[in-house]
Write a protein that holds these residues in place. Structure first.
Motif, PDB file in Angstrom:
ATOM      1  N   ALA B  76      15.128  50.557 130.445  1.00  0.00           N
ATOM      2  CA  ALA B  76      14.111  51.170 129.578  1.00  0.00           C
ATOM      3  C   ALA B  76      14.420  52.657 129.371  1.00  0.00           C
ATOM      4  O   ALA B  76      14.161  53.212 128.293  1.00  0.00           O
ATOM      5  CB  ALA B  76      12.731  50.991 130.194  1.00  0.00           C
ATOM      6  N   THR B  77      15.032  53.275 130.389  1.00  0.00           N
ATOM      7  CA  THR B  77      15.353  54.699 130.259  1.00  0.00           C
ATOM      8  C   THR B  77      16.590  54.920 129.372  1.00  0.00           C
ATOM      9  O   THR B  77      16.780  55.985 128.828  1.00  0.00           O
ATOM     10  CB  THR B  77      15.638  55.329 131.637  1.00  0.00           C
ATOM     11  OG1 THR B  77      16.816  54.704 132.176  1.00  0.00           O
ATOM     12  CG2 THR B  77      14.472  55.153 132.595  1.00  0.00           C
ATOM     13  N   VAL B  78      17.421  53.901 129.282  1.00  0.00           N
ATOM     14  CA  VAL B  78      18.658  54.020 128.490  1.00  0.00           C
ATOM     15  C   VAL B  78      18.353  53.988 126.993  1.00  0.00           C
ATOM     16  O   VAL B  78      19.013  54.645 126.194  1.00  0.00           O
ATOM     17  CB  VAL B  78      19.633  52.875 128.868  1.00  0.00           C
ATOM     18  CG1 VAL B  78      20.817  52.839 127.928  1.00  0.00           C
ATOM     19  CG2 VAL B  78      20.078  53.026 130.305  1.00  0.00           C
ATOM     20  N   GLY B  79      17.327  53.226 126.635  1.00  0.00           N
ATOM     21  CA  GLY B  79      16.969  53.118 125.223  1.00  0.00           C
ATOM     22  C   GLY B  79      17.721  52.007 124.544  1.00  0.00           C
ATOM     23  O   GLY B  79      18.388  51.180 125.184  1.00  0.00           O
ATOM     24  N   GLY B  80      17.599  51.938 123.221  1.00  0.00           N
ATOM     25  CA  GLY B  80      18.266  50.889 122.458  1.00  0.00           C
ATOM     26  C   GLY B  80      17.453  49.619 122.423  1.00  0.00           C
ATOM     27  O   GLY B  80      16.241  49.625 122.658  1.00  0.00           O
ATOM     28  N   GLU B  81      18.132  48.519 122.187  1.00  0.00           N
ATOM     29  CA  GLU B  81      17.448  47.245 122.002  1.00  0.00           C
ATOM     30  C   GLU B  81      17.981  46.226 122.999  1.00  0.00           C
ATOM     31  O   GLU B  81      19.160  46.282 123.361  1.00  0.00           O
ATOM     32  CB  GLU B  81      17.722  46.765 120.571  1.00  0.00           C
ATOM     33  CG  GLU B  81      16.692  45.829 120.035  1.00  0.00           C
ATOM     34  CD  GLU B  81      16.980  45.458 118.573  1.00  0.00           C
ATOM     35  OE1 GLU B  81      16.495  44.419 118.141  1.00  0.00           O
ATOM     36  OE2 GLU B  81      17.707  46.216 117.886  1.00  0.00           O
ATOM     37  N   GLN B  82      17.120  45.318 123.433  1.00  0.00           N
ATOM     38  CA  GLN B  82      17.560  44.317 124.403  1.00  0.00           C
ATOM     39  C   GLN B  82      17.255  42.901 123.902  1.00  0.00           C
ATOM     40  O   GLN B  82      16.293  42.693 123.183  1.00  0.00           O
ATOM     41  CB  GLN B  82      16.836  44.511 125.743  1.00  0.00           C
ATOM     42  CG  GLN B  82      17.125  45.856 126.379  1.00  0.00           C
ATOM     43  CD  GLN B  82      16.029  46.266 127.334  1.00  0.00           C
ATOM     44  OE1 GLN B  82      15.133  45.492 127.642  1.00  0.00           O
ATOM     45  NE2 GLN B  82      16.105  47.504 127.800  1.00  0.00           N
ATOM     46  N   ALA B  83      18.103  41.981 124.340  1.00  0.00           N
ATOM     47  CA  ALA B  83      17.823  40.563 124.087  1.00  0.00           C
ATOM     48  C   ALA B  83      18.056  39.820 125.401  1.00  0.00           C
ATOM     49  O   ALA B  83      18.929  40.198 126.177  1.00  0.00           O
ATOM     50  CB  ALA B  83      18.750  40.018 123.009  1.00  0.00           C
ATOM     51  N   LYS B  84      17.270  38.775 125.643  1.00  0.00           N
ATOM     52  CA  LYS B  84      17.375  38.057 126.919  1.00  0.00           C
ATOM     53  C   LYS B  84      17.872  36.636 126.681  1.00  0.00           C
ATOM     54  O   LYS B  84      17.609  36.030 125.643  1.00  0.00           O
ATOM     55  CB  LYS B  84      15.984  37.985 127.578  1.00  0.00           C
ATOM     56  CG  LYS B  84      15.606  39.252 128.318  1.00  0.00           C
ATOM     57  CD  LYS B  84      14.355  39.016 129.143  1.00  0.00           C
ATOM     58  CE  LYS B  84      13.096  39.238 128.300  1.00  0.00           C
ATOM     59  NZ  LYS B  84      11.848  39.118 129.071  1.00  0.00           N
ATOM     60  N   GLU B  85      18.524  36.130 127.709  1.00  0.00           N
ATOM     61  CA  GLU B  85      18.936  34.718 127.640  1.00  0.00           C
ATOM     62  C   GLU B  85      18.932  34.143 129.051  1.00  0.00           C
ATOM     63  O   GLU B  85      19.339  34.799 130.005  1.00  0.00           O
ATOM     64  CB  GLU B  85      20.347  34.601 127.050  1.00  0.00           C
ATOM     65  CG  GLU B  85      20.797  33.153 126.938  1.00  0.00           C
ATOM     66  CD  GLU B  85      22.253  33.016 126.501  1.00  0.00           C
ATOM     67  OE1 GLU B  85      22.564  33.337 125.351  1.00  0.00           O
ATOM     68  OE2 GLU B  85      23.071  32.597 127.347  1.00  0.00           O
ATOM     69  N   VAL B  86      18.452  32.920 129.150  1.00  0.00           N
ATOM     70  CA  VAL B  86      18.542  32.188 130.416  1.00  0.00           C
ATOM     71  C   VAL B  86      19.308  30.906 130.090  1.00  0.00           C
ATOM     72  O   VAL B  86      18.913  30.159 129.183  1.00  0.00           O
ATOM     73  CB  VAL B  86      17.149  31.862 130.991  1.00  0.00           C
ATOM     74  CG1 VAL B  86      17.281  31.016 132.250  1.00  0.00           C
ATOM     75  CG2 VAL B  86      16.380  33.145 131.287  1.00  0.00           C
ATOM     76  N   ALA B  87      20.407  30.694 130.779  1.00  0.00           N
ATOM     77  CA  ALA B  87      21.254  29.535 130.451  1.00  0.00           C
ATOM     78  C   ALA B  87      21.432  28.649 131.674  1.00  0.00           C
ATOM     79  O   ALA B  87      21.538  29.144 132.799  1.00  0.00           O
ATOM     80  CB  ALA B  87      22.604  30.015 129.947  1.00  0.00           C
ATOM     81  N   PHE B  88      21.439  27.352 131.448  1.00  0.00           N
ATOM     82  CA  PHE B  88      21.664  26.391 132.547  1.00  0.00           C
ATOM     83  C   PHE B  88      22.031  25.040 131.931  1.00  0.00           C
ATOM     84  O   PHE B  88      21.832  24.819 130.729  1.00  0.00           O
ATOM     85  CB  PHE B  88      20.402  26.268 133.415  1.00  0.00           C
ATOM     86  CG  PHE B  88      19.179  25.853 132.651  1.00  0.00           C
ATOM     87  CD1 PHE B  88      18.829  24.520 132.533  1.00  0.00           C
ATOM     88  CD2 PHE B  88      18.400  26.811 132.001  1.00  0.00           C
ATOM     89  CE1 PHE B  88      17.708  24.145 131.806  1.00  0.00           C
ATOM     90  CE2 PHE B  88      17.281  26.437 131.273  1.00  0.00           C
ATOM     91  CZ  PHE B  88      16.926  25.101 131.166  1.00  0.00           C
TER      92      PHE B  88
END
Lengths: 230, 844
Positions: B76-88
């Protein structure tokens, strides 16, 4: 050598294999003679007597085991192969028994090879004239395979004279030709020889042909057995 | 110089077609090098252009555990945008039109956010990827799944407890190739639906992934470095665009080097063909050279005439090769389409073309020079007497120097391509041995044919056999060309058969061929009951406890990782171990050191564990060494009690670390079961039943594994075979060239035999005998070499039994012989029709 001598052969010996011992084969031993400029010489003798070897050594096609050859003022024994090649190109013409035309070149191109080797251009007219002189003016663009034996030998003769040689070496020039063609060929050789003042060395079995030369050397077992005028 | 050029041109007049044919021998080799080199440059440009698309983000962070809160706070301090993925991996249920459900192991990718940030997530229909963001129970499936199960958009499939509506097919995901997703085809669902499926429970093999798009002024590598330092104990994985580029680049370089070497074999073979043809050509030109020498040409001039022809031949071959190579380059993307994780734009990479042409020209020229050196030593006396074929004078130092230069060129090329001295030397050595064996055998065959051809055989057979050893024979050349081609192609086939046999063998002899995993503790009893009802006796049931190594010989993992001189690979210390506990060794294990302890009394302080020999070697563990494990928060002291050898190739659960009973029973665990289903139908029925009652349980069956492996191998081997084909085609061209080179001599002999009363039938029979012997021998030697190479690969690399398909080998021998006969007879056609007179008058 005086200016009158085109060819000087001194104690020429050729041994194949080791120089001495059981394996040594001496095909020429201690042959000496001189040949004046413009004269003609026939070398005769039975098969294996060393005629062709002598011709090869005189023309600088091979090196002697002992002795030396001076051709047109050049001591051949002191020259390497490339220097001897230059001497051949400048002073020597050849006619071989089996014609030895380059099969991939036309008659005209075959005749032009010696001058092209010197880097001389613009001699095509002269080459055509020579071919006309030997009766092949209409066959300039034919390949050897399209010519008869006699015609091929005439192309070879035109080629031999193309570089205005001082010496013409002929190895059995009529050996592969029928009688009439051989006679016509001999006329051409001696005619051109006279016209151009060439020195002629002729190796032959044909005694009639030899007799047309000013001098005859007979070889047997590699040694000179006689040196005479006909 | 003018004379040399003019003479070379004029002299080539009658031989240009022949010279062009000689040059064809090197065309394919050069084409292969040009195609591979230029295509490699296309790939490198594609990687550079699509670098960010290879990852889809600036930085990707992965973990096998839920990503800790502290990491999110840091991001959160780095900034920018995030995307999450959970794979199995999990089993997906496809309802069939016949009312029967079918199941298939898929790779579930639960995603959230705007991933990919770079590159395109291509789907069919195009809006399918965007609709995933809505968070509904929708799924985008691998295209192969739609085709395999007849699923259309709008249909429903089931994952765990949730029915998902199919939106469409995945066509392309940045940085992922279709081929590597074959084992577990991808199924993208919204992350919001994951919990409802109840699939990613504790103990499940889940991979968490955060993709980051960073602000333009932030360096991803700096972020990575800072996070590695700050979260050293969290065992996070990092992937940046630069790393991804480097990885792809490395793989491509290796593939490129391998294919270039295959191409080089073709070039080398072609060069030998050229050398052999030029050798015959020069022999036919010796009188011409002698006449030129008589007329005053120097040795250098005569040599230069034929050198110019040789150069012309090389330039012609190289130009043709370059043009063909560019054509082939257009084909390569089609062959590699499924293997490449990015788009490749075609362009001609001129430096690569120049390198291919240059390498081809150098090799061609060196091999052409070898026979051409003879020209320098032709005596003018040959014009007087043909017996003086060559000037005598001991060994030619130029020839020796050229030989050394050729060896250096081959070794240099191999090192250049492999960028490795040992590999380059190894390749050149293997090439030398292969050629040496084939050439020696050819000489032996010629010698044996001369010595042992029975006089009682019919004349045509004796004459055919005599062709193998008489002057100007082509035995060595043809055995090399055909033998090498057969060897290369067959080795590829045998390797594939061996590997497939290895996988099939794992399920043979009543062994397990079906594996269920992710079975929770409370599911083990009802699952066993279900299996019993279905008539399956469980072969093996193994509890799995996840753990990490905490310390080794009194040092913590962090200390060892910080110590660069420890020599212990980081992965062995960082990874999560899935260990089991049991009382005895299984059939796939052999004790090679210490004593296997099956059970320890309660309260044992230091547990004797059994370590797999490879891991022990990597971690430099000896018997008695002490380890500390972190078993989901609990520290456990252990020592190396025994070392085991494990046969990993069987389809059953195998482990690096085995604990004795009496220690881990109370730890959170899940199970894996191995069993045997007699038929594919049994297997399918069993999988459907298990998935119906236990949706979180996944299955791998051997048939699927076989199909997957065969599919991937087929794609890879198609590319390799395509390149090997260049060698085989070169072999055929060399064969044609060799036959045509000796054609004139054959015509003369045929004419003489005809004059002496031989019938056309007899003449054809003589040719048939010669080519049949050469074909059979070349094929047999190629087969023997391929079987030997495959046996070595099987023994040392794949550690399995080599395949030995006798029927196929016999077929190969027959096919190669047929090709040889056909080529020989076609190239010699008309030989028996020549009028004798034309032949006798011919000069060349």
């Amino acid at each position: 050598m005086t200016d009158d001598n085109m060819l000087k052969v001194e104690r020429l010996t050729k041994i194949y294999g080791p120089a001495t011992g059981a394996g040594a084969l001496t095909v020429l031993r201690e042959v000496s003679f001189t040949l004046a400029t413009g004269s003609s010489l026939a070398v005769v003798g039975p098969s294996g007597s060393g005629k062709t070897t002598l011709l090869g050594l005189c023309a600088g096609l091979d090196t002697a085991t002992h002795g030396d050859v001076t051709l047109a003022g050049a001591r051949l024994g002191a020259l390497d192969e490339d220097a001897r090649a230059r001497v051949r190109n400048e002073h020597v013409g050849f006619v071989f028994q089996n014609f030895q035309l380059i099969p991939t070149l036309t008659a005209l191109e075959n005749v032009l090879v010696p001058v092209e080797l010197r880097g001389e251009g613009g001699r095509e007219v002269e080459a055509r004239e020579l071919l006309t002189r030997v009766g092949l003016g209409e066959r300039c663009d034919h390949y050897p395979v399209q010519l008869s034996g006699g015609e091929q030998q005439r192309v070879a003769l035109a080629r031999a004279f193309m570089n205005r040689p001082k010496v013409l070496f002929c190895d059995e020039p009529t050996g592969n030709l029928d009688h009439d063609t051989a006679t016509a060929m001999a006329e051409l050789i001696f005619g051109l020889n006279r016209e151009r003042g060439t020195t002629l060395v002729l190796v032959t079995h044909d005694l009639e042909l030899a007799k047309r030369c000013q001098r005859i050397i007979r070889l047997r077992g590699g040694a000179v057995v006689s040196d005479s005028t006909p | 110089m003018n004379f040399v050029l003019r003479m070379a041109w004029k002299d080539s007049r009658a031989s240009r077609r022949r010279l062009a044919l000689f040059s064809l021998s090197v065309v394919l080799g050069i084409a292969a090098l040009v195609a591979i080199g230029s295509f490699g440059a296309n790939l490198r440009v594609a990687i550079d252009d699509q670098a960010r698309g290879l990852l889809g983000a600036d930085l990707v962070i992965t973990s096998r555990q839920t990503i800790p809160r502290a990491v999110w706070d840091h991001l959160a301090t780095v900034g920018g945008e995030q995307a999450k993925e959970v794979a199995f991996s999990s089993m997906m249920v496809f309802p069939g039109a016949d009312g029967i459900n079918r199941t298939r192991l898929v790779q579930v990718r639960a995603i959230e956010g705007r991933f990919p940030f770079y590159g395109e997530f291509l789907t069919q229909p195009a809006d399918a990827a965007a609709r995933l963001a809505g968070g509904e129970a929708v799924v985008v499936l691998e295209e192969t799944l739609l085709n395999q199960y007849g699923v259309k958009p709008g249909d429903t499939v089931r994952l765990g407890k949730v029915d998902f509506t199919v939106l469409g097919a995945v066509l392309k995901v940045p940085g992922e190739s279709v081929a590597v997703t074959q084992l577990a085809p991808r199924a993208f669902i919204p992350l919001a639906q994951l919990a409802a499926t109840q699939l990613a429970g504790p103990g499940s093999l889940v991979r968490h992934r955060i993709a980051l798009k960073l602000p333009a002024d932030v360096d991803p590598l700096a972020i990575e470095r800072a996070m590695r330092e700050k979260f050293r104990t969290e065992r996070l994985g990092y992937d940046t665009v630069e790393e991804r580029k480097r990885d792809f680049g490395r793989v491509l370089d290796n593939v490129n080097a391998f294919l270039s070497l295959v191409g080089f074999v073709a070039l080398f073979l072609g060069a030998i063909g050229v050398a052999s043809a030029i050798h015959v050509y020069v022999r036919q030109k010796i009188t011409t050279v002698a006449v030129l020498r008589c007329l005053g040409a120097s040795a250098r001039q005569s040599f230069a005439v034929y050198l110019v022809q040789g150069l012309g031949l090389g330039v012609f071959g190289a130009t043709l090769g370059a043009a063909l190579g560019i054509g082939v380059q257009l084909l390569l993307p089609l062959l590699l389409a499924d293997l490449l994780p990015f788009d490749v734009n075609f362009f001609i990479a001129w430096p690569a073309v120049a390198r291919g042409v240059g390498a081809g020209l150098v090799i061609c020229l060196l091999f052409t020079l070898l026979p051409l050196l003879t020209v320098r030593r032709v005596s003018p006396l040959v014009a007087l007497r043909s017996a003086f074929a060559e000037r005598v004078g001991g060994p030619d130092p130029w020839r020796v120097a050229l030989g050394v230069l050729i060896v250096l060129a081959v070794v240099g090329f191999a090192i250049w391509q492999t960028r490795s001295l040992p590999l380059g030397l190894g390749f050149s050595g293997a090439l030398g041995v292969g050629f040496g064996v084939l050439a020696s055998l050819a000489h032996a065959v010629a010698w044996a044919a001369r010595r042992w051809c029975p006089r009682g055989l019919p004349y045509v057979v004796r004459q055919g056999v005599a062709n193998l050893y008489r002057p100007n024979n082509r035995t060595v050349l043809l055995l090399l060309a055909l033998g090498l081609g057969t060897f290369l192609m067959l080795t590829l086939y045998l390797t594939r058969t061996t590997l497939l046999g290895q996988i099939q063998g794992t399920g043979g002899n009543g062994r397990s061929n079906l594996l269920f995993f992710d079975i929770q503790d409370d599911q083990i009893e009802p699952l066993n009951a279900l299996l019993e009802r279905e008539g399956v006796t469980t072969r093996q049931q193994a509890p799995i406890v996840t753990m990490r190594i905490k310390g080794l010989q009194g040092r913590t993992v962090d200390e060892i990782l910080a110590d660069r001189g420890s020599g212990i690979p980081g992965w062995t210390l960082r990874r999560e171990y899935r260990s089991t506990f049991r009382g005895e060794l299984t059939g796939t294990e052999t004790l090679i050191g210490g004593t296997f302890t099956g059970r320890v009394p309660e309260g044992t302080e230091t547990i004797p564990v059994s370590i797999e020999e490879g891991l022990a070697r990597d971690m430099r563990l000896k018997l008695g060494d002490e380890l500390q494990f972190d078993v989901q928060g609990v520290t456990l002291a252990a020592r190396v009690g025994s070392i085991r050898k494990v046969d990993w190739q069987r389809l059953q659960p195998n482990f690096f670390i085995v604990f004795p009973e009496g220690v881990l029973e109370a730890a959170p665990k899940f199970y894996v079961m191995a069993m045997r289903a007699e038929t594919p139908a049994d297997s399918a029925r069993l999988q459907q039943a298990v998935v119906r009652d236990f949706p979180n349980v996944s299955a791998i069956d051997l048939t699927l594994l076989l199909q997957t492996f065969d599919g991937i191998f087929a794609k890879v081997s198609l590319v390799v075979r395509f390149m090997a084909l260049f060698t085989v085609a070169t072999g055929v061209i060399v064969l044609v060239g060799a036959v045509l080179t000796g054609r004139y001599q054959r015509i003369r002999e045929t004419v003489l035999l005809r004059t002496l009363g031989a019938t056309r039938r007899q003449l054809t029979q003589i040719q048939l005998v010669e080519y049949a012997i050469l074909g059979v021998l070349a094929a047999a030697v190629g087969c023997i070499l391929a079987v030997a190479a495959n046996a070595l690969l099987a023994h040392f690399v794949f550690k399995t039994a080599a395949a030995f398909p006798v029927g196929f080998l016999v077929l190969t021998v027959l096919a190669v012989t047929a090709v040889t006969l056909l080529t020989g007879l076609l190239s010699n056609r008309g030989v028996t029709d020549h009028p004798p007179l034309a032949v006798l008058r011919q000069e060349t």
